[in-house]
Design a protein around this motif. Structure first.
Motif, short mmCIF file in Angstrom:
data_model
loop_
_atom_site.label_atom_id
_atom_site.label_comp_id
_atom_site.label_asym_id
_atom_site.label_seq_id
_atom_site.Cartn_x
_atom_site.Cartn_y
_atom_site.Cartn_z
N GLN A 235 0.83 -1.21 0.00
CA GLN A 235 0.00 0.00 0.00
C GLN A 235 0.87 1.26 0.00
OE1 GLN A 235 -2.34 0.74 3.56
NE2 GLN A 235 -1.01 -0.56 4.79
N CYS A 236 2.03 1.17 0.59
CA CYS A 236 2.97 2.30 0.57
C CYS A 236 4.17 2.04 -0.34
CB CYS A 236 3.49 2.61 1.97
SG CYS A 236 2.25 3.29 3.07
N PHE B 79 4.37 0.03 -3.15
CA PHE B 79 4.22 -0.31 -4.57
C PHE B 79 4.74 0.87 -5.39
CE2 PHE B 79 2.26 -0.78 -8.68
CZ PHE B 79 2.38 -2.14 -8.91
N THR C 118 -1.75 20.41 10.36
CA THR C 118 -0.50 19.99 11.00
C THR C 118 0.64 20.07 10.00
OG1 THR C 118 -1.64 18.49 12.50
CG2 THR C 118 0.69 18.09 12.17
N PHE D 165 12.61 15.66 5.51
CA PHE D 165 11.22 15.31 5.23
C PHE D 165 10.28 16.42 5.69
CE2 PHE D 165 12.41 13.35 9.24
CZ PHE D 165 11.43 13.81 10.10
N ARG E 297 5.98 17.00 6.20
CA ARG E 297 4.64 16.40 6.18
C ARG E 297 3.62 17.49 6.47
NH1 ARG E 297 4.75 10.98 8.30
NH2 ARG E 297 6.82 10.15 8.05
N ARG F 164 -2.92 14.07 3.69
CA ARG F 164 -1.56 14.23 4.20
C ARG F 164 -0.60 14.08 3.03
NH1 ARG F 164 1.74 12.70 8.92
NH2 ARG F 164 -0.02 11.87 10.04
N ASN G 183 3.45 13.80 2.17
CA ASN G 183 4.80 13.58 2.70
C ASN G 183 5.81 13.77 1.57
OD1 ASN G 183 3.48 12.78 4.99
ND2 ASN G 183 3.86 10.60 4.71
N TYR H 107 9.99 13.67 0.73
CA TYR H 107 11.31 13.25 1.21
C TYR H 107 12.37 13.71 0.22
CZ TYR H 107 8.31 10.12 3.88
OH TYR H 107 7.34 9.61 4.69
N TYR I 224 14.19 5.71 -1.10
CA TYR I 224 13.64 5.48 -2.43
C TYR I 224 12.31 6.18 -2.62
CZ TYR I 224 13.38 2.91 -6.77
OH TYR I 224 13.36 2.57 -8.09
N ILE I 225 11.53 6.33 -1.55
CA ILE I 225 10.25 7.03 -1.66
C ILE I 225 10.51 8.53 -1.62
CG2 ILE I 225 8.03 7.47 -0.55
CD1 ILE I 225 8.06 4.60 0.45
N GLN J 241 4.67 10.99 -1.03
CA GLN J 241 3.56 10.08 -0.72
C GLN J 241 2.38 10.91 -0.21
OE1 GLN J 241 4.60 6.75 1.91
NE2 GLN J 241 3.93 5.52 0.18
N PHE K 229 -1.63 10.74 1.19
CA PHE K 229 -2.74 9.94 1.74
C PHE K 229 -4.00 10.82 1.72
CE2 PHE K 229 -0.25 6.58 3.92
CZ PHE K 229 1.01 7.14 3.81
N ILE L 173 -3.75 5.99 -1.44
CA ILE L 173 -2.35 6.36 -1.20
C ILE L 173 -1.69 6.47 -2.56
CG2 ILE L 173 -0.17 5.74 -0.09
CD1 ILE L 173 -1.76 4.01 1.87
N THR M 185 1.97 7.16 -4.40
CA THR M 185 3.38 7.06 -4.06
C THR M 185 4.24 7.39 -5.27
OG1 THR M 185 2.89 5.34 -2.44
CG2 THR M 185 5.17 5.52 -3.16
N ASP N 238 8.21 7.09 -6.26
CA ASP N 238 9.57 6.70 -5.92
C ASP N 238 10.56 7.55 -6.72
OD1 ASP N 238 8.53 4.94 -4.20
OD2 ASP N 238 9.09 3.14 -5.26
#
Lengths: 189, 699
Positions: free
Chosen positions: A141-142, A144, B420, B449, B451, B479, B481, B483, B500-501, B504, B506, B536, B538, B540
Motif C-alpha cells: 500500500q505504501c 508499490f 499539521t 522530510f 509532512r 496528508r 509527505n 522526502y 527510495y520514496i 507520498q 494519503f 495512497i 506514491t 519513488d
C-alpha cells in the motif's frame, strides 16, 4: 444542548443511565452505570465496533480485560486522546501498553510516524495481529512503485517476484523487523 | 464483569445486560425493597469446558483457560472504619484464568486517601503456523498453547484537603511476561520441494518486560483558575526473543534462529498546566511537558541447533546467507518538548469556539555497534564489525479551530478544521570495520522530510422528536509527505530504504449516518451506515506518481430492541461489512502474476439476545452470535502462501439466575461454541461445550 426539547434524552444519562440514585447518594462509584465496566454503552451508537470486536483478532474488550475508555476519552472533543492539537502525540495511546514497539531504532520504519493504524485495525480484524491485510498488500500500500518492466514486481528498485513466492514481506525471512531495526536499513531483522 | 452473563468469563457479555438486571429488580418482592441495600458481595464461580479441535484457538477466542477455572469472581467490601474513614476493597481471584485483582482504598474525608493494589490478567494466543492447501501441508513444532500475563502493582497516596493544593504520589510496577505467536514464519522445503521453499513454520516470541513508574503531582484549583505540576520517572527493561525454526525436519538444513532484543531505559518527565477562566465567556488552558529517555540497547540474532545458541561459525547446518549478528550494544537518547494552548470562547449562548495550538520538538540520537555474521557460498563465515548511528530531529506544529452551534431548534452542529505541519531531518551512517584500514561506508544518508496534514470534519445531530435522533458525520483528511535526500550513497544500489520514496500522499473521505428511533411503544431501532475511502499515491525516486493503494469500506449496522412485556426483552443486531484493500500488484503478469491477491476483509456479525423473568426470583437469558468472514480467501498456494480469511464462528448460550433469598443468588450457564476455518485447512476448527456456575452472597 440544542433548544427545542426533543434532545433532552441525550445527556449524561444516555451513557450513564438514570442518575437519581447517584445524586441522592452524593456521587460515588456503584450508584450509576460505569461504561468502563462494559462496552455495551458505547455499542448503543457505535454498533460497527461491536462487529469489529467480535472478529478473530482483537483487543480483549468483549472478554472484559480492556474497556473503550482505555484508549478513548469519552468526555473530550474528538474522542481519541492523541494526535492533532491534543497533548498526547500520535501513537501514545498504543505505546502505553505496547512499549517495546515504540523503539528507539537506529533504522526506523517510516510507517510508525504515520501511526500504528497504518498497518493495524485497533478494534479488530479478520487477520492475525489485527493487520489490515494478511498478504503482501499490507506493505505494498505504501511500497508499490511504478513498474518499469513487464512481468516483474519491482519494490525499492529490485524485482521481488521470486521472494514473494515464499510468503509475505515479513514472514518470508526478508523484512522481519517491521517496527524498526538497529542493524539493517531495509528492516531485515 | 456483569452478573448475568458472567461469561465475559465465556467471553461475550449478554446483549442487554442492563435490561436483564432490570427484569429481576423490577420483580423483586415488595418486602425486599424495604430492606436497606446490601452493598457488599462475594461471588464464587467455576467454569469447565469439553472441547475438541484447536484448543489454543478456542482459548484465544473465549480468553479463558481451556481446562476450566474457578475461585472468587468478585468481591466488594465497604466498611466505615470510623466517622470519617472508609475502606473499600475490591478483588477477584480466578485460578486457571490467572485473573487476579486486589484493590484496596482507604479514604479519610477532607484529608486524603491511600490506595494499594495488584492486578494480573492473561491474554491467550494460538501458535498455529501456516497451511498450504495445494499439498495439505502444516507442521506443529511446539506447544501452540501460548499466553502473556500482564501485571500491575500500585501504591498511591493523596492529600485532598479542601481549599488546599492537592498532592498525589503514585508508584506502579507494570510487567508483561510469557509467550505469543509471531508471523515471521520459518521457511520449509517440505511443503512443495527444497527448491521452492515457503514460509509456513510457526514462530513464537518470549516476552519479558518490566517497568517501574513513579509519579508526583500537585494541583491547585480555585473558582477562576487551576494549575498543576507533575513529575514522572520510569525505569524499565525488557528482553524479548523471537524464536524461528527454518527448514525444520530437513536433514542438513534444520536450524533454529533466536533473535534477542533488549532495552534498559530511564524516562524523566516534568509537566505543568494552567487553566484560567478569564471571564464568563472565555477560558484558556495551556500545558507544557519536557521528557528525556535514555536507553541502553542490546541484541543478537544467532543460528544454531537449538534456541538460545552461542554463535558457532562451524555450526553444521549453516547455510549461505544465514545472516545474523551478536554482541550488539548501543545507546539512545530522546528529548521531547510538547506545549499546547487552547481557548474556549462562548460569544453567545448557542456558539462555542475552540481554537487550539500544539508544538512538539523531538531530538533523537541512536548508536550501536555489533558483530555482523554471514556465510558465503562455501559456507565460510564472513564477519564484520559494524557501527551504525542515526540522528533524528523534527518539529510538529498543529493548529485547529472547532465551532459548536446550537442555535437551530433541535439541532446541534459541530465543525472542525485541523492543520499539521511537520518537518525534520534524518541522518544515518553505517560503517563496516570502523577505525581499521578495512573501514568501508555501508550507508551514509541524510534525508529531509516534510509532512503536511489537513483535516476537516463536520457533525450534525437532529433531534427529530423525543426518542428519534439523526446523526451524520463527515471528515476529509489529506496528508502529503515529501522526502529529499541531499546525501545518499545508496542511490546506485537496491538497498536504499527509505530514501527510495520521494513523495507520498494519503487522502481519506469518511462518512457515517445514524438513525435512532422508536417504532411504537415497545420497539427501538438504531440504524447506522459507515463509509470510508482512502487512497495512497506514491512516487519513488525518478519515477512517476502511482496510486499504490485504494481502500474502501462500507458498513451497514442495525440494532433492534423489543420489550413486549415488562418481564421480557429481545435484542438483535447485525453488521454487514464490505472492506477491500487494492494495490496494483494483483494485476501484474508474468513471474509476478498471481502472487498478490486482493485483500478483502468482508464479514457479517450477527447477535441475538433475550431475557425473560420466569417469576419474581428467576431470570432466563439466551444469547446467540455468529461471526462469518466470507469471500476473503483465494487459494493461490501453487504460486505462494495462500492468505486470507474465510471462517464461521458461532456461540450460543443459555443462562438461568435465581435469587434464593435477600442475600443469595445463583447463576448457571451453558454455552456451545463452534468454529470452522477454511484457510487453515480445518486445523483451526473447534467445537466446545462450556459449563459455568456462580453463587453470589450479599452482605
Amino acid at each position: 444542548m440544542a433548544p427545542g426539547g426533543n434532545g433532552t434524552e441525550i445527556g449524561c444519562e444516555s451513557c450513564h443511565g438514570a442518575g437519581s440514585v447517584h445524586v441522592k447518594k452524593g456521587g460515588g462509584a456503584g450508584s450509576i452505570v460505569n461504561p468502563r465496566t462494559s462496552p455495551e454503552t458505547c455499542f448503543k451508537c457505535h454498533q460497527d465496533k461491536r462487529g469489529e470486536f467480535s472478529l478473530p483478532s482483537t483487543h480483549p474488550v468483549l472478554a472484559g480485560k480492556m474497556s473503550c475508555a482505555d484508549c478513548h476519552s469519552p468526555h473530550a472533543g474528538d474522542m481519541v486522546a492523541e494526535g492533532g492539537t491534543n497533548f498526547g502525540g500520535i501513537n501514545s495511546t498504543c505505546l502505553k501498553c505496547h512499549t517495546s514497539q515504540g523503539g528507539p531504532y537506529v533504522f526506523e520504519h517510516e510507517a510508525a510516524r504515520e501511526g500504528c493504524v497504518t498497518c493495524h485495525s485497533p478494534h479488530g480484524s479478520v487477520n492475525a495481529k489485527m493487520l489490515k491485510a494478511r498478504n503482501q498488500n499490507l506493505c505494498l500500500q505504501c511500497h508499490f512503485q511504478q513498474q518499469t518492466a513487464p512481468g516483474v514486481i519491482l519494490i525499492g528498485g529490485r524485482d521481488h517476484s521470486s521472494f514473494l513466492t515464499r510468503g509475505t514481506c515479513w514472514s518470508a525471512g526478508c523484512h522481519e523487523a517491521v517496527h524498526g531495526s538497529h542493524v539493517s536499513s531495509s528492516l531485515r531483522f | 464483569m456483569n452478573t448475568n452473563s458472567t461469561l465475559s468469563s465465556f467471553r461475550r457479555p449478554a446483549v442487554l445486560v442492563g435490561a436483564g438486571l432490570c427484569l429481576l429488580a423490577g420483580l423483586l418482592p415488595a418486602a425486599d425493597k424495604k430492606e436497606p441495600p446490601l452493598e457488599n458481595y462475594l461471588d464464587l464461580s467455576a467454569g469447565y469446558t469439553l472441547q475438541k479441535g484447536d484448543r489454543p484457538g478456542f482459548q484465544k477466542f473465549i480468553q479463558a483457560d481451556k481446562d476450566g477455572f474457578g475461585g472468587v469472581e468478585g468481591l466488594f467490601l465497604t466498611k466505615e472504619l470510623n466517622d470519617t474513614t472508609t475502606l473499600v476493597l475490591q478483588g477477584h481471584a480466578l485460578a486457571g484464568n490467572r485473573d487476579y485483582l486486589l484493590d484496596l482504598t482507604i479514604t479519610k474525608n477532607e484529608v486524603g486517601f491511600l490506595k494499594f493494589g495488584y492486578k494480573e490478567y492473561r491474554v491467550w494466543y494460538d501458535g498455529l503456523g501456516g497451511f498450504l492447501p495445494a499439498t495439505n501441508f502444516r507442521r506443529q513444532l511446539y506447544n501452540e498453547d501460548l499466553a502473556i500475563d500482564r501485571g500491575n502493582l500500585w501504591f498511591e497516596a493523596a492529600y485532598t484537603k479542601p481549599d488546599h493544593p492537592r498532592f498525589d504520589l503514585r508508584y506502579d510496577l507494570f510487567t508483561r511476561k510469557g509467550t505469543k505467536d509471531s508471523l515471521a514464519w520459518g521457511d520449509t522445503g517440505l511443503a512443495v520441494n527444497s527448491a521452492n521453499v515457503r514460509g509456513l513454520l510457526p514462530s513464537f516470541w518470549k516476552i519479558d518486560e518490566k517497568r517501574h513508574q513513579l509519579a508526583a503531582n500537585v494541583v491547585k484549583t480555585s473558582d477562576q483558575n487551576s494549575w498543576s505540576l507533575g513529575l514522572r520517572y520510569d525505569k524499565g527493561d525488557y528482553t524479548n526473543t523471537r524464536n524461528e525454526n527454518r527448514r525444520a525436519g530437513e536433514a542438513g538444513f534444520d536450524r533454529k534462529v533466536t533473535q534477542k532484543e533488549g532495552q534498559d531505559y530511564d524516562l524523566f518527565q516534568v509537566r505543568g498546566s494552567y487553566e484560567n477562566r478569564i471571564h464568563d465567556k472565555l477560558m484558556v488552558t495551556t500545558a507544557v511537558a519536557r521528557t528525556t529517555v535514555d536507553t541502553t540497547l542490546s541484541g543478537s540474532r544467532i543460528y544454531g541447533q537449538d534456541y538460545d545458541a552461542i554463535y558457532d561459525p562451524a555450526f553444521l547446518n549453516r547455510q549461505q546467507r544465514d545472516e545474523g549478528f551478536f554482541g550488539l550494544h548501543g545507546e539512545s537518547q530522546m528529548k521531547q518538548t510538547v506545549a499546547n494552548v487552547s481557548a474556549r470562547y462562548r460569544p453567545t449562548e448557542h456558539l462555542v469556539i475552540v481554537p487550539a495550538f500544539r508544538f512538539e520538538k523531538i531530538d533523537w540520537s541512536n548508536k550501536v555497534d555489533f558483530e555482523e555474521t554471514n556465510f558465503g557460498a562455501t559456507k565460510l563465515p564472513i564477519n564484520d564489525e559494524v557501527e551504525a548511528d542515526s540522528e533524528k530531529n523534527w518539529k510538529v506544529i498543529s493548529e485547529s479551530v472547532e465551532a459548536r452551534y446550537t442555535g437551530v431548534k433541535n439541532v446541534s452542529l459541530n465543525l472542525k478544521g485541523e492543520w499539521t505541519k511537520s518537518e525534520g531531518d534524518l541522518s544515518e551512517l553505517r560503517l563496516l570495520e570502523p577505525g581499521t584500514p578495512l573501514q568501508a561506508v555501508s550507508i551514509d544518508r541524510d534525508t529531509n522530510f516534510e509532512r503536511n496534514t489537513q483535516k476537516y470534519a463536520a457533525t450534525a445531530n437532529w433531534y427529530v422528536r423525543p426518542g428519534t435522533t439523526v446523526a451524520v458525520q463527515y471528515f476529509y483528511k489529506i496528508r502529503t509527505n515529501d522526502y529529499n535526500s541531499p546525501r545518499d550513497n545508496t542511490v546506485s544500489t537496491a538497498d536504499r530504504y527509505p530514501a527510495y520514496i520521494a513523495n507520498q500522499d494519503f487522502e481519506t473521505n469518511d462518512f457515517n449516518a445514524r438513525l435512532s428511533t422508536k417504532l411504537g411503544a415497545t420497539l427501538r431501532s438504531v440504524t447506522r451506515y459507515d463509509y470510508q475511502k482512502t487512497t495512497i499515491r506514491t512516487q519513488d525516486l525518478g519515477l512517476a506518481f502511482d496510486q499504490s493503494a485504494n481502500m474502501t469500506s462500507h458498513i451497514i449496522a442495525e440494532t433492534l430492541t423489543w420489550n413486549p412485556l415488562n418481564r421480557w426483552y429481545v435484542q438483535g443486531g447485525i453488521n454487514v461489512v464490505w472492506d477491500t484493500l487494492r494495490t496494483p500488484a494483483s494485476a501484474l503478469t508474468g513471474a509476478a502474476g498471481g502472487l498478490v491477491k486482493n485483500s478483502d476483509a468482508n464479514y457479517v456479525d450477527f447477535n441475538l439476545g433475550s431475557g425473560y423473568a420466569l417469576d419474581d426470583a428467576s431470570d432466563l437469558y439466551f444469547d446467540y452470535s455468529l461471526t462469518q468472514s466470507k469471500d476473503n480467501f483465494v487459494d493461490n498456494s501453487t504460486r505462494t502462501v495462500a492468505y486470507g480469511s474465510e471462517a464461521k464462528r458461532q456461540l450460543a448460550s443459555v443462562t438461568w439466575t435465581r435469587k434464593l433469598d435477600r442475600r443469595t443468588s445463583v447463576t448457571l450457564k451453558y454455552a456451545y461454541a463452534k468454529n470452522d476455518d477454511v484457510p487453515s485447512g480445518g486445523f483451526a476448527n473447534y467445537e466446545a461445550h462450556l459449563f459455568y456456575g456462580k453463587v453470589q452472597y450479599r452482605f
